[in-house]
Motif scaffolding. Structure first.
Motif, PDB file in Angstrom:
ATOM      1  N   CYS A 299       0.890  -1.164   0.048  1.00 41.03           N
ATOM      2  CA  CYS A 299      -0.136  -0.027   0.051  1.00 41.03           C
ATOM      3  C   CYS A 299       0.894   1.226   0.012  1.00 41.03           C
ATOM      4  N   ILE A 300       1.837   1.225   0.844  1.00 42.17           N
ATOM      5  CA  ILE A 300       2.956   2.454   0.825  1.00 42.17           C
ATOM      6  C   ILE A 300       3.826   2.458  -0.654  1.00 42.17           C
ATOM      7  N   GLY A 301       4.147   1.363  -0.967  1.00 45.09           N
ATOM      8  CA  GLY A 301       5.187   1.635  -1.977  1.00 45.09           C
ATOM      9  C   GLY A 301       4.566   1.971  -3.206  1.00 45.09           C
ATOM     10  N   LEU A 302       3.285   1.024  -3.454  1.00 41.17           N
ATOM     11  CA  LEU A 302       2.643   1.420  -5.045  1.00 41.17           C
ATOM     12  C   LEU A 302       2.144   2.956  -4.866  1.00 41.17           C
ATOM     13  N   PHE A 303       1.593   3.388  -3.761  1.00 39.76           N
ATOM     14  CA  PHE A 303       1.019   4.541  -3.719  1.00 39.76           C
ATOM     15  C   PHE A 303       2.265   5.735  -3.960  1.00 39.76           C
ATOM     16  N   LEU A 304       3.257   5.399  -3.387  1.00 35.93           N
ATOM     17  CA  LEU A 304       4.261   6.510  -3.640  1.00 35.93           C
ATOM     18  C   LEU A 304       4.964   6.360  -4.886  1.00 35.93           C
ATOM     19  N   LEU A 305       5.063   5.197  -5.497  1.00 36.20           N
ATOM     20  CA  LEU A 305       5.567   5.105  -6.690  1.00 36.20           C
ATOM     21  C   LEU A 305       4.666   5.740  -7.859  1.00 36.20           C
ATOM     22  N   ASP A 306       3.466   5.413  -7.889  1.00 35.79           N
ATOM     23  CA  ASP A 306       2.448   5.969  -8.599  1.00 35.79           C
ATOM     24  C   ASP A 306       2.430   7.319  -8.592  1.00 35.79           C
ATOM     25  N   ASN A 307       2.612   7.914  -7.722  1.00 33.85           N
ATOM     26  CA  ASN A 307       2.338   9.449  -7.379  1.00 33.85           C
ATOM     27  C   ASN A 307       3.707  10.222  -7.672  1.00 33.85           C
ATOM     28  N   LEU A 308       4.866   9.523  -7.271  1.00 33.52           N
ATOM     29  CA  LEU A 308       6.166  10.188  -7.482  1.00 33.52           C
ATOM     30  C   LEU A 308       6.843  10.235  -8.452  1.00 33.52           C
ATOM     31  N   TYR A 309       6.724   9.080  -9.474  1.00 29.56           N
ATOM     32  CA  TYR A 309       7.449   8.661 -10.614  1.00 29.56           C
ATOM     33  C   TYR A 309       7.203   9.927 -11.655  1.00 29.56           C
ATOM     34  N   PRO A 310       6.202  10.669 -11.916  1.00 32.03           N
ATOM     35  CA  PRO A 310       6.031  11.496 -12.931  1.00 32.03           C
ATOM     36  C   PRO A 310       7.139  12.722 -12.616  1.00 32.03           C
ATOM     37  N   PHE A 311       7.242  12.935 -11.272  1.00 29.94           N
ATOM     38  CA  PHE A 311       8.096  14.079 -10.864  1.00 29.94           C
ATOM     39  C   PHE A 311       9.422  13.729 -10.531  1.00 29.94           C
ATOM     40  N   PHE A 312       9.900  12.394 -10.231  1.00 33.39           N
ATOM     41  CA  PHE A 312      11.335  12.377  -9.677  1.00 33.39           C
ATOM     42  C   PHE A 312      11.601  11.064 -10.431  1.00 33.39           C
ATOM     43  N   GLY A 313      11.256  10.435 -11.271  1.00 34.87           N
ATOM     44  CA  GLY A 313      11.747   9.179 -12.061  1.00 34.87           C
ATOM     45  C   GLY A 313      11.624   8.015 -11.067  1.00 34.87           C
ATOM     46  N   TYR A 314      12.013   6.949 -11.493  1.00 37.66           N
ATOM     47  CA  TYR A 314      11.648   5.512 -11.021  1.00 37.66           C
ATOM     48  C   TYR A 314      12.636   5.359  -9.710  1.00 37.66           C
ATOM     49  N   LEU A 315      14.061   5.497 -10.010  1.00 40.15           N
ATOM     50  CA  LEU A 315      14.821   5.270  -8.947  1.00 40.15           C
ATOM     51  C   LEU A 315      14.690   5.854  -7.609  1.00 40.15           C
ATOM     52  N   LEU A 316      14.613   7.200  -7.829  1.00 40.84           N
ATOM     53  CA  LEU A 316      14.426   8.143  -6.708  1.00 40.84           C
ATOM     54  C   LEU A 316      13.086   8.099  -5.750  1.00 40.84           C
ATOM     55  N   SER A 317      12.115   7.517  -6.612  1.00 43.31           N
ATOM     56  CA  SER A 317      10.590   7.371  -6.189  1.00 43.31           C
ATOM     57  C   SER A 317      10.708   5.972  -5.390  1.00 43.31           C
ATOM     58  N   LEU A 318      11.515   5.051  -5.860  1.00 42.02           N
ATOM     59  CA  LEU A 318      11.739   3.859  -5.050  1.00 42.02           C
ATOM     60  C   LEU A 318      12.398   3.918  -4.043  1.00 42.02           C
TER      61      LEU A 318
END
Length: 364
Positions: A299-318
């Motif tokens: 729930c935490i990881g997918l929520f943050l990846l979905d919402n942060l990826y457009p702004f920070f890219g994948y690695l930083l979001s992960l």
């Protein structure tokens, strides 16, 4: 603390997070990431490990439970065993459900993406909180998608409680009876309906008893020949049940056989190295909080990846997601898991004290 078990728990939680936050997320969102391509191309695919290592991780968790439960239960009564297992499973689950509901509501207000939906009714919420949604039709949403393994754990505890002392005192007869029961369940799974759902859970429960056999051999309760024969028989039961009940076109019998077989080999190998293994502080802590991490990472990881990826890219979001996951898991363990386990021990202590008082009163 058995050091090899700590290492295996940490390894399992790493693989399950990799499955959901790397393999599945990248595939679902059609995103390429060089480390994932390397791991898939040179490790997972050549070894036939499917579900991005998720099945392998779950198999490790099952084997750890199958080993640990008879190990810790030797000094407990049946009532003590059930009380401890209840407080082990349910309070952290309820906390994760409450967290997911709160996160879903806040995400809805803020217009953010969310993978988990708020239950449509109190009945659905009750079913998810008790895990009964996995045992009856029509099935209702689980709220926490990872909870499907918990009903298997609960049913394993129930099976174990039925054969409680016999598994230790008469292990050969107990394991033979258990194998016969599973064979009968798999045969009658064709009845369908609710019983088919129950049979599907039993397929994985049968696998957990492979961990129990390892414990029985390690503790000296069974001889090598019986261990080999019983392990082969339980493994055959697991594959038979998988073929007849759980396997779908996407999840082949071969996939289960390879991933679960490799998990068994890794478990047995790491366990054989007990005494020479030192997981270190980080992995030991990961093992300690592994249950909370399992419940909260999705729930935490997918929520943050979905919402942060457009702004920070994948690695930083992960990396941000992992920081939040481990922080939340640490606090969940400290303020939910540990206190409720202490509560269980206190309840047992009061029950023991009450029983002793009654005994003294009866004597006097």
């Amino acid at each position: 603390m058995i050091q090899s078990i700590s290492l295996l728990r940490a390894l399992a939680v790493i693989f399950v997070m990799y499955d959901h936050l790397v393999g599945m997320w990248l595939t679902k969102n059609n995103v390429s990431w060089l480390p994932e391509e390397f791991i898939s191309g040179y490790i997972l695919e050549p070894f036939g490990i499917f579900q991005h290592g998720g099945a392998f991780a779950v198999a490790l968790f099952f084997l750890v439970s199958g080993f640990i439960i008879p190990h810790v239960a030797r000094n407990e009564t049946r009532k003590e065993f059930l009380i401890k297992r209840f407080f082990r499973i349910y309070p952290p689950l309820w906390t994760s459900i409450a967290f997911i509901i709160a996160l879903s509501i806040l995400a809805g207000w803020a217009g953010l993406k969310i993978n988990n939906a708020v239950p449509a009714s109190i009945y659905n919420l009750f079913s998810a909180a008790t895990l009964t949604n996995y045992l009856r039709l029509p099935q209702t949403p689980p709220v926490n998608g990872g909870a499907w393994t918990l009903i298997i754990e609960v049913l394993f505890y129930s099976f174990f409680a039925l054969f409680y002392r016999n598994i230790i005192k008469h292990p050969r007869a107990a394991m033979a009876a258990i194998a016969f029961i599973f064979a009968a369940i798999f045969y009658f799974s064709r009845i369908g309906g609710h019983f088919h759902l129950f049979s599907a859970q039993c397929v994985f429960i049968s696998y957990m008893f492979l961990g129990t056999l390892i414990f029985l051999r390690w503790a000296g309760y069974i001889r090598p020949l019986f261990f080999i024969v019983a392990t082969a028989g339980i493994w055959l039961l697991f594959l038979t049940g998988t073929n007849a009940i759980t396997a779908q076109p996407l999840y082949t019998v071969e996939g289960y056989a390879i991933s679960y077989g490799l998990a068994y080999i890794v478990f047995a190998t790491v366990f054989r190295l007990e005494g020479s293994i030192k997981p270190g502080a980080i992995l030991t802590h990961m093992a300690r909080i592994s249950y909370s991490t399992y419940l909260l990472h999705g729930c935490i990881g997918l929520f943050l990846l979905d919402n942060l990826y457009p702004f920070f890219g994948y690695l930083l979001s992960l990396l941000i997601a992992l920081a939040f996951i481990f922080t939340a898991s640490h606090f969940s363990h400290r303020f939910v898991e540990a206190p409720t386990q202490r509560l269980a021990r206190n309840l047992i202590g009061r029950k023991k004290a009450g029983t002793q008082e009654e005994s003294r009163a009866a004597v006097s």
